[in-house]
Enzyme design. Structure first.
Site, PDB file in Angstrom:
ATOM      1  N   HIS A  58       0.825  -1.221   0.000  1.00  0.00           N
ATOM      2  CA  HIS A  58       0.000   0.000   0.000  1.00  0.00           C
ATOM      3  C   HIS A  58       0.855   1.266   0.000  1.00  0.00           C
ATOM      4  O   HIS A  58       0.678   2.130  -0.877  1.00  0.00           O
ATOM      5  CB  HIS A  58      -0.967  -0.028   1.183  1.00  0.00           C
ATOM      6  CG  HIS A  58      -1.642   1.282   1.443  1.00  0.00           C
ATOM      7  ND1 HIS A  58      -2.509   1.870   0.549  1.00  0.00           N
ATOM      8  CD2 HIS A  58      -1.546   2.137   2.505  1.00  0.00           C
ATOM      9  CE1 HIS A  58      -2.931   3.025   1.049  1.00  0.00           C
ATOM     10  NE2 HIS A  58      -2.366   3.213   2.228  1.00  0.00           N
ATOM     11  N   GLU A  86       1.856   5.422  12.902  1.00  0.00           N
ATOM     12  CA  GLU A  86       0.553   5.006  13.425  1.00  0.00           C
ATOM     13  C   GLU A  86       0.464   3.497  13.621  1.00  0.00           C
ATOM     14  O   GLU A  86      -0.083   3.028  14.624  1.00  0.00           O
ATOM     15  CB  GLU A  86      -0.553   5.447  12.459  1.00  0.00           C
ATOM     16  CG  GLU A  86      -1.947   5.061  12.946  1.00  0.00           C
ATOM     17  CD  GLU A  86      -3.026   5.392  11.935  1.00  0.00           C
ATOM     18  OE1 GLU A  86      -4.198   5.426  12.338  1.00  0.00           O
ATOM     19  OE2 GLU A  86      -2.689   5.600  10.760  1.00  0.00           O
ATOM     20  N   ASP A  87       1.005   2.716  12.683  1.00  0.00           N
ATOM     21  CA  ASP A  87       0.726   1.281  12.670  1.00  0.00           C
ATOM     22  C   ASP A  87       1.911   0.394  13.036  1.00  0.00           C
ATOM     23  O   ASP A  87       1.780  -0.829  13.043  1.00  0.00           O
ATOM     24  CB  ASP A  87       0.233   0.871  11.273  1.00  0.00           C
ATOM     25  CG  ASP A  87      -1.121   1.484  10.948  1.00  0.00           C
ATOM     26  OD1 ASP A  87      -1.846   1.844  11.892  1.00  0.00           O
ATOM     27  OD2 ASP A  87      -1.446   1.621   9.754  1.00  0.00           O
ATOM     28  N   ASP A 149      -3.349   8.326  -0.734  1.00  0.00           N
ATOM     29  CA  ASP A 149      -3.627   7.215   0.179  1.00  0.00           C
ATOM     30  C   ASP A 149      -5.081   6.765   0.037  1.00  0.00           C
ATOM     31  O   ASP A 149      -5.384   5.582  -0.081  1.00  0.00           O
ATOM     32  CB  ASP A 149      -3.337   7.674   1.615  1.00  0.00           C
ATOM     33  CG  ASP A 149      -3.845   6.700   2.661  1.00  0.00           C
ATOM     34  OD1 ASP A 149      -3.299   5.586   2.750  1.00  0.00           O
ATOM     35  OD2 ASP A 149      -4.779   7.067   3.408  1.00  0.00           O
TER      36      ASP A 149
END
Length: 717
Positions: A58, A86-87, A149
């Site tokens: 992604h 964030e992830d 995104d």
């Protein structure tokens, strides 16, 4: 026509991305891009997408989309890292140390935008729009990464579960697609809209596609034929130009059909063609050739070359009756104008041959943003702020002229009321009439490009409540609402005082000035009077006031309430009941339950019109009845009151309701006329007998014309 990167389920190697960047920026920092690629890949190791593919596919896809727009190294690197903070276990400090402060700030900005709920309730949505604008004001590239995104997520949305697909698609349609358009990235807007359309209304989209197939069978593929006709016309006249043709996106066609109430065959927007010339003089030469060769359609000509859009867009638009009488839209512009038309605000960062592309038509993104937000920066009212942002930020523009020749920019659909307020609030508030191109017109007239507008004012004129339905700009609506609020403020304060008294007396307390001042201070409201005005105008409730001053009393009241399941007989063990909002069943009325997924049961009145939806699912019906016994006044019912517009009437009605031991949880005016007001009131009652007592007492007031029990699907006298 916009980037052509396709969604790829395999991980694109770093070299492919680097080679793409090198095509427009041979001097790019290959080592930094490759380092960001490896760092992002490492951080996302073990993570997968809904499709099962490695998650890092992604960020790579987002970087490829941005590289197609010829953006700088920092933006490409940000795309590769935009989900790491964030992830993954990565941090802002780690990104800053490896890739610099600028990239870290961009990644942080994208992370904050990802966490915003832009499709949430109005109050929260308004605050989140503020945060979006704040992120944009720091660096517009944050939005470019976020849009790319969202584009890749929409291209792969089929892998998400159904409800999440619809929520994402709706948010994209309402916020991100218009934002892309407002930034001048029309190709992205069209793709985002069409991908959302595929999710939100697949039947309509399939219908458009079938009509395209039918049209091709009947006439063949006319796009290359018309393209060649235009090329031959220009070549014969010695005008050098590139000609591009295409079919419009299904959503674009569907929207036009809905707006114009026309059938597919009558639309002029099915086919679109672009003539890209070598010079500005050639634009008008090409326009003349097209109009001499084919008949121009009246009212379908727009000159955005002499009157460019605020995002830098320049082009001539015209519609002609082309081959076989088919209407086709033609856009004519130079190559530099075309680059801005494709990239919009992003053109400011575009590179060519290792250097920033010097395009005289590319707008300064910071000046663009300043113009975009000039009317919303100091607006504290959430509802008005949202109107500003949604209308002024996302709307297409029309340009009208004042009698002095000044150009006034307005959103499409604007009226003379909007024009008057755009000049000055004082002019808008005193407006009594308007002339458009010298002819007197109603104030609700929709203005068109190029019209001259003259506003007539009168001393003593005040904004009318009907103007709220006429105005479309946030600036006008805000000024009208403020004037109306000030006009009715005294009445709101009196009503708010009565509502506050009733709410506090219900828990054995008094609405003293000291108590009201304390509540206002705790809620960050300027004064007790302002607090009362908010209660009187239904911006907050008396229950909220009690909760601020005496939270323990509210909690005790809540703890003493029985659960709905304990009040109803007929439920199976483990089932829980919830009363339906559509008919608001009350103890004392015959009820029936409809089993939902899981252990839930939705309780309806036996005469609820919604029950017809379940006639073919009788196995879901459950016979229920209310448990006898004493109850608290905590069942919600909605009543509609039509009353005379006289001093003191509202206060008497609220007092009557309170005297009958019923609490008002919400009040909203639905119609205001010179002589009568109509309002809906949410009240809390014990049972249907209690409600009838309240209705009878209110109806007995000499200034009440009518009182009804109001439900979402019916009304009962």
């Amino acid at each position: 026509m916009g980037p052509s990167v396709q969604t790829n389920t395999e991980m694109v190697p770093a070299q492919v991305l680097v080679d793409l960047v090198r095509t427009y920026n041979p001097n790019c920092n290959v080592e930094r891009i490759e380092a960001a690629y490896e760092y992002g890949k490492l951080m996302h190791t073990g993570q997968t997408r809904h499709s099962g593919e490695p998650y890092f596919t992604h960020p790579i896809a987002v970087a490829m989309i941005l590289a197609e727009q010829r953006l700088d190294d920092d933006t490409i690197i940000t795309a590769l890292l935009h989900d790491t903070v964030e992830d993954t276990k990565s941090t802002y400090q780690a990104v800053e140390k490896r890739f610099g402060t600028e990239v870290a700030q961009l990644v942080d900005g994208v992370t904050k935008l990802t966490n915003l709920e832009l499709s949430s309730k109005d109050n929260k949505q308004a605050e989140n729009f503020r945060k979006l604008l704040l992120a944009m004001s720091k660096d517009v590239r944050v939005i470019l990464v976020k849009l790319s995104d969202r584009l890749h997520n929409m291209r792969t949305i089929r892998h998400m579960v159904g409800p999440k697909q619809e929520r994402k698609a709706r948010e994209t349609m309402e916020i991100y697609a218009p934002l892309a358009g407002r930034m001048g990235m029309q190709w992205m807007r069209e793709e985002l809209e069409d991908l959302s359309f595929r999710v939100l209304n697949p039947e309509a989209r399939n219908s458009i596609m079938r009509r395209f197939l039918t049209l091709r069978k009947e006439t063949g593929d006319v796009t290359p034929q018309i393209t060649q006709d235009i090329r031959d016309l220009l070549k014969k006249a010695g005008v050098e130009a590139t000609v591009l043709g295409r079919e419009k996106k299904p959503y674009s066609i569907w929207r036009k059909m809905e707006e114009k109430k026309e059938g597919f065959s009558r639309l002029s927007d099915i086919f679109g063609f672009r003539i890209i010339t070598q010079s500005e003089d050639d634009i008008y030469a090409a326009l003349g050739l097209v109009h001499r060769r084919w008949r121009a359609v009246p009212g379908r000509f727009k000159d955005y070359v002499s009157q460019p859009k605020s995002n830098g867009y320049r082009s001539i638009h015209t519609t002609v009756s082309g081959r076989d009488g088919k209407r086709v839209e033609i856009q004519i512009r130079t190559q530099q104008m075309h680059e801005v038309a494709e990239s919009g605000v992003a053109a400011h960062w575009s590179y060519r041959n290792g250097e920033r592309a010097a395009n005289p038509f590319a707008v300064d993104p910071f000046k663009w943003l300043e113009e975009l937000t000039e009317h919303v920066a100091n607006n504290d009212m959430n509802e008005e702020f949202l109107e500003h942002v949604k209308l002024d930020m996302f709307a297409d523009q029309v340009f009208c002229f004042s009698p002095k020749g000044d150009v006034i920019k307005l959103p499409r659909g604007a009226t003379p009321i909007d024009f008057a307020y755009a000049i000055h609030t004082r002019i808008g508030s005193a407006c009594v009439g308007a002339k458009v191109d010298g002819r007197r017109v109603p104030l609700w007239t929709r203005l068109r490009n190029g019209q001259s507008v003259e506003i007539t004012t009168a001393e003593g004129q005040r904004p009318q409540s009907t103007w709220m339905d006429i105005a479309v700009t946030g600036r006008a609506k805000s000024a009208i609402r403020k004037a109306l609020r000030e006009e009715h403020r005294d009445g709101f304060v009196r009503l708010g005082r009565e509502l506050a008294r009733v709410a506090l007396e219900r828990v054995g307390k008094k609405a003293t000035d000291k108590a009201l001042g304390t509540a206002a201070a705790h809620m960050g409201i300027g004064s007790a009077e302002e607090l009362l005005a908010k209660i009187g105008s239904a911006e907050m409730t008396g229950t909220e006031l009690v909760g601020v001053l005496y939270p323990e009393l509210v909690r005790v009241d809540e703890l003493t309430q029985e659960e709905p399941a304990e009040r109803i007989i007929g439920l199976e063990p483990g089932q829980f009941a919830q009363t339906s909002a559509c008919c608001q069943p009350l103890p004392g009325e015959r009820i029936v339950g409809i089993a939902t997924r899981g252990s839930g049961v939705l309780v309806h009145r036996i005469d609820c019109e919604r029950l017809v939806e379940y006639e073919d699912s009788l196995e879901r019906w459950i016979d229920l009845r209310w448990l006898d016994g004493k109850r608290m006044a905590d069942q919600e019912a909605t009543i509609e009151v039509t009353m005379a517009n006289d001093a003191g009437v509202l206060g008497r009605i609220c007092t009557l309701i309170g005297e009958h031991n019923s609490n008002i949880s919400n009040l909203e005016f639905t119609d205001r006329k010179q002589d009568f007001y109509r309002m809906t009131i949410d009240i809390e009652v014990r049972d249907v007998e209690h409600l009838i007592n309240v209705l009878t007492a209110v109806e007995a007031d000499s200034d009440v014309a009518q009182v009804l029990r109001k439900n979402r699907n019916r009304q009962t006298e």
